[in-house]
Design a protein around this motif. Sequence first.
Motif, PDB file in Angstrom:
ATOM      1  N   LEU A   1      -5.256  19.414  -3.612  1.00 48.29           N
ATOM      2  CA  LEU A   1      -4.258  18.711  -2.808  1.00 48.29           C
ATOM      3  C   LEU A   1      -4.824  17.440  -2.178  1.00 48.29           C
ATOM      4  O   LEU A   1      -4.141  16.775  -1.415  1.00 48.29           O
ATOM      5  CB  LEU A   1      -3.732  19.634  -1.705  1.00 48.29           C
ATOM      6  N   GLY A   2      -6.078  17.135  -2.471  1.00 46.12           N
ATOM      7  CA  GLY A   2      -6.681  15.934  -1.904  1.00 46.12           C
ATOM      8  C   GLY A   2      -7.171  16.151  -0.486  1.00 46.12           C
ATOM      9  O   GLY A   2      -7.384  15.204   0.251  1.00 46.12           O
ATOM     10  N   MET A   3      -7.345  17.406  -0.071  1.00 39.09           N
ATOM     11  CA  MET A   3      -7.724  17.660   1.302  1.00 39.09           C
ATOM     12  C   MET A   3      -9.047  18.398   1.416  1.00 39.09           C
ATOM     13  O   MET A   3      -9.389  18.912   2.475  1.00 39.09           O
ATOM     14  CB  MET A   3      -6.639  18.464   1.995  1.00 39.09           C
TER      15      MET A   3
ATOM     16  N   ALA B   1       0.856  -1.166   0.000  1.00 38.32           N
ATOM     17  CA  ALA B   1       0.000   0.000   0.000  1.00 38.32           C
ATOM     18  C   ALA B   1       0.890   1.212   0.000  1.00 38.32           C
ATOM     19  O   ALA B   1       0.631   2.198  -0.672  1.00 38.32           O
ATOM     20  CB  ALA B   1      -0.866  -0.023   1.236  1.00 38.32           C
ATOM     21  N   LEU B   2       1.972   1.160   0.745  1.00 45.41           N
ATOM     22  CA  LEU B   2       2.853   2.308   0.866  1.00 45.41           C
ATOM     23  C   LEU B   2       3.690   2.478  -0.388  1.00 45.41           C
ATOM     24  O   LEU B   2       3.851   3.569  -0.900  1.00 45.41           O
ATOM     25  CB  LEU B   2       3.759   2.111   2.069  1.00 45.41           C
ATOM     26  N   LEU B   3       4.221   1.399  -0.871  1.00 48.74           N
ATOM     27  CA  LEU B   3       5.251   1.523  -1.896  1.00 48.74           C
ATOM     28  C   LEU B   3       4.683   1.541  -3.298  1.00 48.74           C
ATOM     29  O   LEU B   3       5.125   2.300  -4.130  1.00 48.74           O
ATOM     30  CB  LEU B   3       6.234   0.379  -1.761  1.00 48.74           C
ATOM     31  N   ALA B   4       3.721   0.685  -3.550  1.00 45.06           N
ATOM     32  CA  ALA B   4       3.184   0.688  -4.895  1.00 45.06           C
ATOM     33  C   ALA B   4       2.634   2.068  -5.140  1.00 45.06           C
ATOM     34  O   ALA B   4       2.108   2.652  -4.223  1.00 45.06           O
ATOM     35  CB  ALA B   4       2.084  -0.345  -5.018  1.00 45.06           C
TER      36      ALA B   4
ATOM     37  N   ASN C   1      -5.631   3.838   0.220  1.00 43.11           N
ATOM     38  CA  ASN C   1      -4.694   4.806   0.775  1.00 43.11           C
ATOM     39  C   ASN C   1      -4.280   5.868  -0.229  1.00 43.11           C
ATOM     40  O   ASN C   1      -4.122   5.616  -1.417  1.00 43.11           O
ATOM     41  CB  ASN C   1      -3.461   4.108   1.362  1.00 43.11           C
ATOM     42  N   ALA C   2      -4.104   7.082   0.310  1.00 45.83           N
ATOM     43  CA  ALA C   2      -3.748   8.237  -0.520  1.00 45.83           C
ATOM     44  C   ALA C   2      -2.436   7.955  -1.235  1.00 45.83           C
ATOM     45  O   ALA C   2      -1.556   7.298  -0.703  1.00 45.83           O
ATOM     46  CB  ALA C   2      -3.607   9.473   0.355  1.00 45.83           C
ATOM     47  N   GLY C   3      -2.343   8.442  -2.442  1.00 48.67           N
ATOM     48  CA  GLY C   3      -1.091   8.302  -3.172  1.00 48.67           C
ATOM     49  C   GLY C   3      -1.032   7.036  -4.007  1.00 48.67           C
ATOM     50  O   GLY C   3      -0.205   6.917  -4.888  1.00 48.67           O
TER      51      GLY C   3
ATOM     52  N   ILE D   1     -10.581   7.722   1.006  1.00 50.21           N
ATOM     53  CA  ILE D   1      -9.127   7.663   0.884  1.00 50.21           C
ATOM     54  C   ILE D   1      -8.500   8.147   2.183  1.00 50.21           C
ATOM     55  O   ILE D   1      -8.826   9.227   2.666  1.00 50.21           O
ATOM     56  CB  ILE D   1      -8.651   8.537  -0.289  1.00 50.21           C
ATOM     57  N   LEU D   2      -7.622   7.337   2.753  1.00 46.39           N
ATOM     58  CA  LEU D   2      -6.959   7.723   3.998  1.00 46.39           C
ATOM     59  C   LEU D   2      -5.455   7.757   3.780  1.00 46.39           C
ATOM     60  O   LEU D   2      -4.938   7.091   2.895  1.00 46.39           O
ATOM     61  CB  LEU D   2      -7.268   6.704   5.100  1.00 46.39           C
TER      62      LEU D   2
END
Lengths: 338, 551, 322
Positions: free
Chosen positions: C263-265, B16-19, B398-400, B426-427
């Motif tokens: 910014l997604g916020m 979740a973090l890296l991909a 997750n964000a990003g 999205i968190l």
Amino acid sequence: MGLPPALTGGPRGDPSVAGFLLRRLTASFLLLFAVATGVFFLVHAAPGDPTDVFEGQRINREQRETLRHLYGLDRPLGEQYLRWLAALAQGELGLSLAQQRPVATILAEAFPATLLLATGAIAVEFGIALLLGIAAARRPGGYADQTIRLGSLVFVSQPPFWIALMLVLLFAHLWPVLPASHMRSVDADLLSPAGRAWDLLRHLLLPSLALGLYNAGSTLRFVRGSVIEVMGTDYIRAARARGLSERRVLWVHGLRNALTPLIQLFALSFPQLLNGALLTEIIFAWPGLGRATFAAVLSRDYPLILGLTLFSAFVVILGNLLADLLQAAADPRVRRHA
Amino acid sequence: MNRMRRLPLPPLLLLALLAPHLAGCGAREEPQQGGPAGDGTPQRGGTVVTGWTTEPLGINDLIFPTTAVGSEVHFRVFQHLVEEQPDFAEHPATFKPQLAESWEWSDDHKVLTFHLRKNLVWSDGVPLTAEDVRWSWQAQVHPAVAWDSAYMKEHIRDVEVVDPQTVRFHFTRVYAKQLLDANEGLILPKHAWSRLPFEKWRENGTWFFENRLAAGPFRIESWTAQQEMVLVRNERYWEKERPYLDRVVLRFVPDASSLTTQLLNGEIDFIAQVSPADAKRVRERPELQVIPFWSNLFVAVAWNHSRPLFADAEVRRALTLAIDRRSIVETLWPGGTGRVGISPLLQSVWAHDKTLQPWPYDPAEARKILAARGWKDGDGDGLLDRGGKKFSFELLSNAGNQARNDAAVMIQQQLRQVGIEATPRILEFNTLVADTRSGHFDAAITGATIDTSLDLSGNFHSRSIQDGDNFFRYSSPALDRLLDEAAGQKNIADAAPLLHQIEHQLHRDQPVTFLWESQRLAAINRRVHDARPNLQSAFFHLQDWWVSPRP
Amino acid sequence: MRSPSLWVGAILAGLLGLTVIAAPRLAPYDPDEQLDPAAASYRPPGTELAAIHLTTGTWRLADRVERTPGGLRIERLGRTEELAADQVLNLTADGVADRRFYLVGSDKFGRDLWSRMLRGGQISLTIGLLAALVALVAGIAVGAAAALGGPWVDGFLMRSVDALLAIPSMLLFIAIAALFRPGTAGLVLLLAGGAWMTISRLLRAEILSLKERDFILAARALGLHPFTIFRRHLLPNALTPVLTQTMLLIGQIILVESSLSFLGMGVQPPTATWGNLVADGRESISYAWWIATFPGAAISLAVIAFNLLGDGLRDVLDPRTR
């Protein structure tokens, strides 16, 4: 938008420059203190815990407690606050939780980049504002004035991130002539000093345009207003009466007299500049305070958030102070006592 | 080195973090796709510029959360005792000597002896010895260091220095992952870093950078935060004639699309992972090449079994049938860069049962199953309800992580077709982990990497509900038994039949809905030769890379 | 026509308002609908696709369809596929009955960007107006309290305003948005919380200058209750500049909201707001320029409208500033 207070209300009452300075400094200091306190408690009132940063890792409860202890997070909030203040008084901003290095170091690294971006943006902003503002002020209500006023209104109405994206689209994708991110090319180290400066300038161009254009609109209106006002004063009428050319009256005498409020406006525009820089830096991967702030907020890096907020507030308050001092310097009553 | 397990994140959440910029392990098409390999003899010298969307946090990976790029750097600067190979497509992964030239087991399989190479020195000329190995273990398990993978050392009783070139690991029990666990963690310089007491480590992240040393092929010359890091050849590296390159520059550009633009402009030579859309732009250029390989990551919707909504295996199967996974894969992973997920044992892993077929997209069947369980649209608002409660839940991602956020949007629409309301949310990654760990969630799109030991207990065993990554709280005594039996095999190759049974039960139970497996697409300029980015690492054997001079 | 900006602004704002109110009718498609996303993804403005309704209930979108004796030959994703006549529900003599037209293009999931812009406008403008209203009320309350509440109250309130203005608002916004994760109502309050200060300052200054005017002094001499004086005399007279300022504030708030969304916020995606739409387009700016461009232009148009309105109002009501 209305004028900021420091432009309308000057120092009253205390006639001595030293006393005035002292009063303003004290007020600024108290303000900074209030901001620091407010932000500290705001950040700590947020749900969750800074050690959530470690939640993504597989650390156990005992390790987490160790870390909480290490960072002083297991102490009562009041004590944390006092310790933070005490450290602050000694110039210590603490350690970033996510980067595990001093907040001051991160600030010191990021600030020059933001300063450079701000300088570029201010050059764009004031270049446009002076040129067009004075052009508009020559014949208020004339065709040029109308057009420029409308143009300035359009500019202040642009979302800053959108200007940035459109510049990227135009100059980095459709017509790829400028770099769309970073401060320097990869092998900039190997270039001659002149080559390096040129490289930096190329990287600076799009972000400063984006930020400068966004701010130019309101400054342009301000320049126009103050030049029109100055042109109506006795002083200018006297200059005209001496038979000076209209162009000379406008550019030399008019501009010179409109300069003081302009510098004040500049000093007061720091908050807006920092706001815009935040978005601009994120879009252009500019390694400054804005990008650092965004990263700090995303990783809930409390000490870094506090440090960055405090530093930004410091810059803004410094700007306010500067504007006040200019006002004092320009105010004859204060000058008389100096 | 079993890269993914080394990432100190729980496997099911890890990526979740890296991909989408992850690195991983195990590989199918290693470098054979005509890689930029082998047209001529390697030449010494030159610089390769690489681009990354994330940045290393620090030099000492015991105290910093791991990032993909961070590991790439750490593994070039420091080394492990042995090196796990990215070859688990056809058979269990193998190991090659790294700092240790050989290793052997005691008869009771509780003592593992490593023999270090004789010519090992740190970049400052001080010899690297068994003392460094022992001290590195002490650092890894020290409470104040709080290394996030310290749990992997829990069965190691002691690390004993026999002589400067010989070191012994004493285990408390015999199990399948002993070599992996002993090998976990890099060997760090005792003579330089023991000057800072362990208790002070977490207060001094920059100290390690100021006191940096190397034992691997490269050392860190400079690091400008948010901009770039420069690696240069470590002249004291043990491998003869290596590395070929003088310098490797890592550029940090958070925006993936401008990273690709820089590759197209020739400013950058290598990107560890580009999006499928960007890969298309890269393929159009003759001087550039895309190197694809299947990642060790599976992405799935984890249903929280402690919520009544998802407690029933038939309902979960209906949810799987109602999600058009092919459409999701075609949209998010165009050009064959992804495939519908079937099982946690990826289709590129030797132990996967190739006869297993994914559940089809069949909304009609899904509706039927749900109706049989009492889920009907009683009040005519288009949403299913039962006993006055609507079939409605929150779907976290997750964000990003663009692909997962996108998948949530598509799933929302698809489930609406069968009368289920899924609200995407999205968190931030850490918040997502905190919420899922504590069970405060309905469903979440998460990713997990599989380990070359193929032990799925961490995700699916009921004991991992408490302290593992079974955060979705799946509990099946039958599966627990199978998992225990598989993990107890001394030789993982013998576990294949058990692993097949595990796959089939997971397929029936659908504790999670497997969404996709995807390729990682590395992009590289053809002037770089012998680069073999793979699941173990994007910089795998960076010491073998070489470049033709820039045109 | 004393002020063309007033009229242009009013017409623009009115048009925007109407468009947005009528959005559900004007939107050609459901803004969230994803028909055959793989085929409809990232289509440039003006693309028209044939929509084939299959008997399975799903839809296929094709660049070209050709009626064959057995059914249909369609070109989809660069490949040619044959469909039997009994697989298709909306078959006609020369193809299929339905088409999908993307006026300003489609996004990654093949959703119609125009429909999404209309929906996004509804949300963005509603949030902007609500936040401005809250800011107006809060600003009036604080400004009046400061002007009428005696030196201590005045000092405290105005110093608080100074402190709030001393923090770059964007920084504070993203910190609060990220740490507290407000919902939509929270977002409105947050936006208002960053905007009321200018209103307070303005109102306070206006009241202070009015307070010494003869008619107020007279009212006070008559023994009217201070609140009555405020309600009947001070507020109406001070309101003009305040309302002008509010118009400008709406524009500012829309900009801030879109920046936060970007910014997604802000409002959580996948809800369409103009800022979210631009953020969607950022990732694909190099190959799908329309996604960031059109919603961004919509934001700027809306802000221009309110700024013109504010400027025009000031020109008409407050000639001093001309």
